[in-house]
Scaffold this motif. Structure first.
Motif, mmCIF file in Angstrom:
data_model
loop_
_atom_site.group_PDB
_atom_site.id
_atom_site.type_symbol
_atom_site.label_atom_id
_atom_site.label_comp_id
_atom_site.label_asym_id
_atom_site.label_seq_id
_atom_site.Cartn_x
_atom_site.Cartn_y
_atom_site.Cartn_z
ATOM 1 N N GLY A 1 95.798 10.092 14.023
ATOM 2 C CA GLY A 1 96.079 11.455 14.448
ATOM 3 C C GLY A 1 95.452 12.499 13.547
ATOM 4 O O GLY A 1 94.500 12.250 12.837
ATOM 5 N N GLY A 2 96.028 13.679 13.622
ATOM 6 C CA GLY A 2 95.536 14.789 12.824
ATOM 7 C C GLY A 2 94.824 15.819 13.666
ATOM 8 O O GLY A 2 94.430 15.570 14.804
ATOM 9 N N ASP A 3 94.634 16.996 13.093
ATOM 10 C CA ASP A 3 93.931 18.057 13.798
ATOM 11 C C ASP A 3 92.424 17.766 13.766
ATOM 12 O O ASP A 3 91.971 16.825 13.098
ATOM 13 C CB ASP A 3 94.256 19.421 13.189
ATOM 14 C CG ASP A 3 93.883 19.513 11.710
ATOM 15 O OD1 ASP A 3 92.995 18.762 11.267
ATOM 16 O OD2 ASP A 3 94.471 20.342 11.004
ATOM 17 N N PRO A 4 91.632 18.550 14.489
ATOM 18 C CA PRO A 4 90.186 18.271 14.538
ATOM 19 C C PRO A 4 89.508 18.208 13.178
ATOM 20 O O PRO A 4 88.655 17.361 12.959
ATOM 21 C CB PRO A 4 89.641 19.432 15.390
ATOM 22 C CG PRO A 4 90.768 19.789 16.291
ATOM 23 C CD PRO A 4 92.003 19.612 15.450
ATOM 24 N N VAL A 5 89.897 19.098 12.246
ATOM 25 C CA VAL A 5 89.273 19.084 10.921
ATOM 26 C C VAL A 5 89.627 17.810 10.167
ATOM 27 O O VAL A 5 88.775 17.197 9.507
ATOM 28 C CB VAL A 5 89.696 20.323 10.107
ATOM 29 C CG1 VAL A 5 89.148 20.224 8.680
ATOM 30 C CG2 VAL A 5 89.179 21.592 10.762
ATOM 31 N N THR A 6 90.880 17.386 10.269
ATOM 32 C CA THR A 6 91.305 16.148 9.605
ATOM 33 C C THR A 6 90.533 14.959 10.159
ATOM 34 O O THR A 6 90.071 14.093 9.390
ATOM 35 C CB THR A 6 92.811 15.927 9.796
ATOM 36 O OG1 THR A 6 93.521 17.025 9.215
ATOM 37 C CG2 THR A 6 93.255 14.622 9.143
ATOM 38 N N ARG A 7 90.368 14.901 11.461
ATOM 39 C CA ARG A 7 89.622 13.794 12.070
ATOM 40 C C ARG A 7 88.166 13.831 11.640
ATOM 41 O O ARG A 7 87.552 12.805 11.345
ATOM 42 C CB ARG A 7 89.745 13.849 13.592
ATOM 43 C CG ARG A 7 91.158 13.623 14.104
ATOM 44 C CD ARG A 7 91.188 13.290 15.573
ATOM 45 N NE ARG A 7 90.649 14.346 16.416
ATOM 46 C CZ ARG A 7 91.352 15.357 16.908
ATOM 47 N NH1 ARG A 7 92.656 15.463 16.626
ATOM 48 N NH2 ARG A 7 90.798 16.280 17.666
ATOM 49 N N PHE A 8 87.591 15.052 11.602
ATOM 50 C CA PHE A 8 86.201 15.179 11.155
ATOM 51 C C PHE A 8 86.054 14.739 9.707
ATOM 52 O O PHE A 8 85.124 14.001 9.359
ATOM 53 C CB PHE A 8 85.729 16.627 11.309
ATOM 54 C CG PHE A 8 84.360 16.866 10.737
ATOM 55 C CD1 PHE A 8 83.221 16.518 11.452
ATOM 56 C CD2 PHE A 8 84.208 17.406 9.464
ATOM 57 C CE1 PHE A 8 81.954 16.706 10.910
ATOM 58 C CE2 PHE A 8 82.944 17.603 8.924
ATOM 59 C CZ PHE A 8 81.817 17.250 9.650
ATOM 60 N N GLU A 9 86.964 15.190 8.852
ATOM 61 C CA GLU A 9 86.872 14.847 7.436
ATOM 62 C C GLU A 9 86.950 13.336 7.231
ATOM 63 O O GLU A 9 86.198 12.766 6.431
ATOM 64 C CB GLU A 9 87.990 15.534 6.650
ATOM 65 C CG GLU A 9 87.921 15.247 5.155
ATOM 66 C CD GLU A 9 88.952 16.050 4.372
ATOM 67 O OE1 GLU A 9 88.825 16.115 3.130
ATOM 68 O OE2 GLU A 9 89.881 16.608 4.999
ATOM 69 N N ARG A 10 87.842 12.686 7.967
ATOM 70 C CA ARG A 10 87.995 11.241 7.827
ATOM 71 C C ARG A 10 86.712 10.518 8.254
ATOM 72 O O ARG A 10 86.224 9.618 7.559
ATOM 73 C CB ARG A 10 89.188 10.779 8.670
ATOM 74 C CG ARG A 10 89.594 9.340 8.446
ATOM 75 C CD ARG A 10 90.988 9.072 8.979
ATOM 76 N NE ARG A 10 91.114 9.456 10.368
ATOM 77 C CZ ARG A 10 92.033 10.307 10.836
ATOM 78 N NH1 ARG A 10 92.884 10.885 10.018
ATOM 79 N NH2 ARG A 10 92.092 10.593 12.115
ATOM 80 N N ALA A 11 86.146 10.926 9.385
ATOM 81 C CA ALA A 11 84.937 10.285 9.883
ATOM 82 C C ALA A 11 83.727 10.589 9.010
ATOM 83 O O ALA A 11 82.902 9.709 8.731
ATOM 84 C CB ALA A 11 84.668 10.732 11.323
ATOM 85 N N PHE A 12 83.624 11.835 8.538
ATOM 86 C CA PHE A 12 82.471 12.224 7.721
ATOM 87 C C PHE A 12 82.514 11.529 6.360
ATOM 88 O O PHE A 12 81.485 11.104 5.826
ATOM 89 C CB PHE A 12 82.444 13.743 7.550
ATOM 90 C CG PHE A 12 81.203 14.255 6.877
ATOM 91 C CD1 PHE A 12 79.947 13.856 7.296
ATOM 92 C CD2 PHE A 12 81.288 15.142 5.808
ATOM 93 C CE1 PHE A 12 78.803 14.328 6.665
ATOM 94 C CE2 PHE A 12 80.152 15.618 5.181
ATOM 95 C CZ PHE A 12 78.899 15.199 5.615
#
Length: 208
Positions: free
Chosen positions: A94-105
Motif C-alpha cells: 500500500g501507500g500513497d503514490p509517492v510512497t509507492r514511487f519511492e519504494r520502486a525507485f
C-alpha cells in the motif's frame, strides 16, 4: 538485477537435458558479456573475451547466438526483464503514490548498484551497440513510463507524458554514475528525485 555468478555445469556425466544445458550456457555468456564490457566497452569486447570469461566453447556460443550483437541483445533483454520483475515486487503493498514511487525507485537504484556490469550494459554500452539496441532501449523506456503511471494511479495523456519525462530524466541522471562505477553517486540520485516527484504531484503537474 541479475544472478551475479550463473551456475556451472556439473563435471563429467550429468542428467541435465539439452535445454537445461543451453540455459546454463546462455546465462553464463550473458553474464560474461556484461563483465567484459565493464572492462573493455562494447566496441573493445570480442567474442573471445566473452568465451574466456564464460568458459563456454565457441561452438556452444554460435549454437545460441549469431554474433556478438545477438549475445549483447540477449543480455540486455535478460537484464531488463529481471529489472521489471524487481520493480513489480517493490510496487506491491500500500501507500500513497509517492510512497509507492519511492519504494520502486529505491529498488531500481539498488538493482543497478548490485550489478554494475549489467547496469553499464543497460545504460551505457547500449548506445555503442548500434541502432537495434538503441531502439530496444527506447521501447523499454516507454514500457517503464507506462508502468510508472500505473504504479502511481495516473491516467490521461498528459500524465503519461509527464511519466515519460521522469523516466528519461532519471536515465540521464543515473548514467554518468554507472559509467564511472560510482555507486554512492548512483544511490544519491534517489532522495532528490523522490522529492521532485512529490512536488510534481502537489502542483498537479502529474494529473491523477
Amino acid at each position: 538485477m541479475v544472478q551475479s555468478s550463473p551456475r556451472r555445469l556439473p563435471r563429467g556425466r550429468h542428467a541435465l537435458s539439452r535445454g537445461e544445458v543451453e540455459r546454463v550456457h546462455r546465462d553464463r555468456l550473458c553474464a560474461a558479456m556484461a563483465e567484459a564490457m565493464t572492462e573493455k566497452g562494447y566496441v573493445g569486447t570480442s567474442v573471445e573475451d566473452v568465451l574466456r570469461r564464460a568458459r563456454v566453447s565457441r561452438q556452444s556460443f554460435y549454437g545460441l547466438f549469431s554474433s556478438k550483437l545477438d549475445c549483447f541483445m540477449a543480455a540486455f533483454d535478460q537484464a531488463s526483464t529481471l529489472l521489471r520483475r524487481q520493480l513489480e515486487g517493490a510496487a506491491e503493498g500500500g501507500g500513497d503514490p509517492v510512497t509507492r514511487f519511492e519504494r520502486a525507485f529505491t529498488a531500481y537504484l539498488e538493482a543497478l548498484a548490485s550489478e554494475p556490469g549489467y547496469a553499464r550494459l543497460f545504460l551505457v554500452e547500449v548506445y555503442a551497440a548500434g541502432p537495434e539496441a538503441i531502439q530496444r532501449r527506447s521501447e523499454i523506456q516507454h514500457d517503464l513510463a507506462d508502468a510508472l503511471a500505473g504504479l502511481m494511479g495516473l491516467s490521461g495523456d498528459a500524465a503519461r507524458f509527464a511519466c515519460q519525462i521522469v523516466v528519461s530524466a532519471v536515465g540521464a541522471m543515473v548514467t554518468p554514475a554507472v559509467a564511472a562505477g560510482d555507486m554512492e553517486a548512483l544511490r544519491a540520485v534517489g532522495p532528490p528525485v523522490v522529492e521532485h516527484v512529490r512536488l510534481l504531484l502537489r502542483s498537479g503537474a502529474l494529473d491523477a
